[in-house]
Design a protein around this motif. Structure first.
Motif, short mmCIF file in Angstrom:
data_model
loop_
_atom_site.label_atom_id
_atom_site.label_comp_id
_atom_site.label_asym_id
_atom_site.label_seq_id
_atom_site.Cartn_x
_atom_site.Cartn_y
_atom_site.Cartn_z
N MET A 1 0.77 -1.15 0.02
CA MET A 1 0.06 0.06 0.10
C MET A 1 0.66 1.14 0.00
SD MET A 1 -3.03 1.05 2.82
CE MET A 1 -4.01 -0.36 2.33
N GLN A 3 1.97 4.85 0.70
CA GLN A 3 2.01 6.08 1.58
C GLN A 3 2.01 7.30 1.09
OE1 GLN A 3 3.36 4.17 5.64
NE2 GLN A 3 5.40 4.74 4.40
N THR A 31 -8.98 6.68 -0.01
CA THR A 31 -9.29 5.55 0.35
C THR A 31 -9.87 4.73 -0.92
OG1 THR A 31 -10.55 6.47 2.31
CG2 THR A 31 -11.53 4.65 1.35
N ARG A 36 -2.56 4.89 1.95
CA ARG A 36 -2.69 5.16 3.26
C ARG A 36 -1.94 6.30 3.50
NH1 ARG A 36 1.74 4.74 7.30
NH2 ARG A 36 0.75 4.20 9.35
#
Length: 210
Positions: A1, A3, A31, A36
């Motif tokens: 994921m 950042q 989202t 993240r």
């Protein structure tokens, strides 16, 4: 994921404006794209304010450079500021650190997934750079004309004889530059963020760091 950090800005000249909507929109975007959100930075300040005086922008740049951040998300390019040159300088700093800027209203990123310059974003940035050059040229011409008119009318220019800025005044004026020097930022890096020339940075380093 991946950042990411979110960055929002509204003008200090409009008391009714809030950056809450921008942050909500960016949160929903993050989202949707399965990003993240590591941190959020937002400021209420005129977009024409010089980068050196924008503490939240400087904090954001320092944060993304010091952490494993993949992208910075903004709702539109003007959220980084209304001064085109300063916006381009901020993008260049992010590019140098392989951090992509995601511009929501254009649905475009400054870097590709391989961390290379995105050709489409480069095209946009090139146009903005040319606009910035034209703006600077216009301002320079106006200043030159005003300067000549002032001199021709007998006006005096330059500092008064014997004028010297005190160390305390220097410390107050260049607070952010001194902080960056203490953290080991190079003169080139600080100049890109604040536009403070290297002679001044050398003096600051001698006065407050060495």
């Amino acid at each position: 994921m991946q950042q990411v950090v979110l960055f929002g800005r509204v003008s200090s000249t409009n008391e009714r404006q809030s950056f809450e909507r921008q942050i909500n929109d960016l949160t929903q975007l993050a989202t949707k794209l399965n990003y993240r959100v590591v941190s959020v930075f937002a400021e209420k300040i005129s977009g024409a304010t010089k980068n050196a005086a924008r503490k939240e922008l400087l904090n954001m740049i320092e944060f993304v450079n010091s952490n494993q951040i993949d992208k910075v998300l903004v709702t539109e390019l003007s959220r980084l500021g209304r001064d085109t040159l300063q916006v381009l300088q901020t993008i260049e700093i992010l590019n140098q650190n392989k951090i992509s800027l995601y511009i929501q209203n254009y649905n475009i990123e400054t870097l590709t997934p391989e961390k290379q310059i995105n050709p489409m974003s480069q095209f946009l940035i090139t146009i903005l750079a040319e606009v910035a050059r034209m703006e600077r040229k216009t301002i320079e011409n106006r200043l030159a004309s005003g300067y000549m008119n002032f001199r021709n009318a007998g006006g005096g220019v330059g500092r008064k004889a014997g004028f010297r800025k005190s160390n305390e005044a220097m410390k107050d004026q260049y607070t952010e530059e001194i902080k960056m020097l203490k953290k080991g930022y190079s003169f080139t890096h600080i100049n890109q963020i604040t536009q403070t020339n290297k002679n001044t940075l050398t003096k600051l380093k001698k006065l407050f760091i060495d």
